[in-house]
Design a protein around this motif. Sequence first.
Motif, PDB file in Angstrom:
ATOM      1  N   THR A  48       2.204   1.849  -3.453  1.00  0.00           N
ATOM      2  CA  THR A  48       1.301   2.495  -4.263  1.00  0.00           C
ATOM      3  C   THR A  48       0.894   3.951  -4.094  1.00  0.00           C
ATOM      4  OG1 THR A  48       0.082   0.283  -4.030  1.00  0.00           O
ATOM      5  CG2 THR A  48      -1.377   2.293  -4.932  1.00  0.00           C
ATOM      6  N   GLU A  49       1.048   4.422  -2.755  1.00  0.00           N
ATOM      7  CA  GLU A  49       0.952   5.824  -2.390  1.00  0.00           C
ATOM      8  C   GLU A  49       2.308   6.677  -2.430  1.00  0.00           C
ATOM      9  OE1 GLU A  49      -0.801   5.741   1.279  1.00  0.00           O
ATOM     10  OE2 GLU A  49      -2.894   4.743   0.640  1.00  0.00           O
ATOM     11  N   ARG A  50       3.219   5.829  -3.086  1.00  0.00           N
ATOM     12  CA  ARG A  50       4.511   6.567  -3.254  1.00  0.00           C
ATOM     13  C   ARG A  50       5.218   6.928  -1.791  1.00  0.00           C
ATOM     14  NH1 ARG A  50       4.106  10.296  -8.805  1.00  0.00           N
ATOM     15  NH2 ARG A  50       3.468   8.418 -10.064  1.00  0.00           N
ATOM     16  N   ALA A  51       4.860   6.230  -0.886  1.00  0.00           N
ATOM     17  CA  ALA A  51       5.396   6.455   0.703  1.00  0.00           C
ATOM     18  C   ALA A  51       6.160   5.366   1.021  1.00  0.00           C
ATOM     19  CB  ALA A  51       4.237   6.693   1.580  1.00  0.00           C
ATOM     20  N   GLU A  75       0.689  -1.190   0.073  1.00  0.00           N
ATOM     21  CA  GLU A  75      -0.120  -0.065   0.066  1.00  0.00           C
ATOM     22  C   GLU A  75       0.511   1.403  -0.064  1.00  0.00           C
ATOM     23  OE1 GLU A  75      -3.606   1.898   2.875  1.00  0.00           O
ATOM     24  OE2 GLU A  75      -2.786   0.179   3.198  1.00  0.00           O
ATOM     25  N   ALA A  76       1.989   1.184   0.780  1.00  0.00           N
ATOM     26  CA  ALA A  76       2.780   2.442   0.771  1.00  0.00           C
ATOM     27  C   ALA A  76       3.505   2.721  -0.600  1.00  0.00           C
ATOM     28  CB  ALA A  76       3.870   2.162   1.945  1.00  0.00           C
TER      29      ALA A  76
END
Length: 251
Positions: free
Chosen positions: A150-153, A147-148
Motif C-alpha cells: 500500500t505504501e509502495r515499499a 501494508e508495504a
Amino acid sequence: MNAGEKLALDSHLKTLRLPSLKRDYAKTAQDAVKEGTSHECYLLRLVEAEICDREQRAFAKRLKDARLPAMKTLADFDFGVMPDLDPLKVHRLAGCEYVARAENVLLVGGSGTGKTHLASALAVAACQKKLTARFFTVSQLVETLIEARTERALMRMRTALKKLDLLVLDELGFVPLPASGAELLFDVVSDRYEKGSIVLTTNLPFEEWTSVLTSEALTHAMLDRLTHHVHILQMNGRSYRLAQSLASRNP
C-alpha cells in the motif's frame, strides 16, 4: 600516569570505540603489576576482553533485530514430552549447517507442542553463529507485506527479507489468509528458494494447507519450494505447555 594523560587516554579510547579497554585498563594494569605480567600480556588481556565484549554486544543486537517473542534455547526444552522427536537431530540443526546450505526446517504438530519454542531456539542458535535472523508470525508478515505494498515499499521489504540468513515464520494454519496475502507470502518463499533458509511452524498437515492458502496451485507451488531441501520435525505428543503447567503444580 598523571591526570592529564588519563584524560587523554580515555578520550582516545572513546574515539576509537574501545569501551572495554576504557573500562578495564586501570584494573588490568594493577593486576599486571601484582603478577609481574609483561606489557605484551597486559595488552593481550585488554584486547581479548574488548573482543569478547564486542561479540556479546553484537550478539545482543542480532537477538534484538530478530524480534523473537521470547528468549528460548534448546536447554530449556523438555524433549521428554515429545517421544517421537529426535533430540540429536534438533541439536545438529542448532549447528546451523542447514543455513549455510539454504535448507528449510518445518515443525509440524498440534497446538502447545513446543514448535514456537524450537523455532525461536534455532533463531537464537543462528544469532550465536553470527547469522542474521527475523521472526514473524505468518499473519504478522502478511499484514506487513500488504501494508508495504500500500505504501509502495513492497520491493524494499522483500529485498530486506532476502538478505536475512534465516527467516522464521510461525503459526501457519491458525489464521486463514486473504488470497492477496497468500500470494505475497508465496513471493517471499520464492525469493528465498535455494538462497536463504526458512524455519516454519504449522499445526496443519501438508494436505490441509489449501484451507489457509486458498489456492491448490499456490499451495502446491509453495510446498514444492519449502520441501525441496528440508528437515521436517514432527511434533507429536501431548501439549508441551500443558506438561509444563502440570509440572509447576506438582513440584
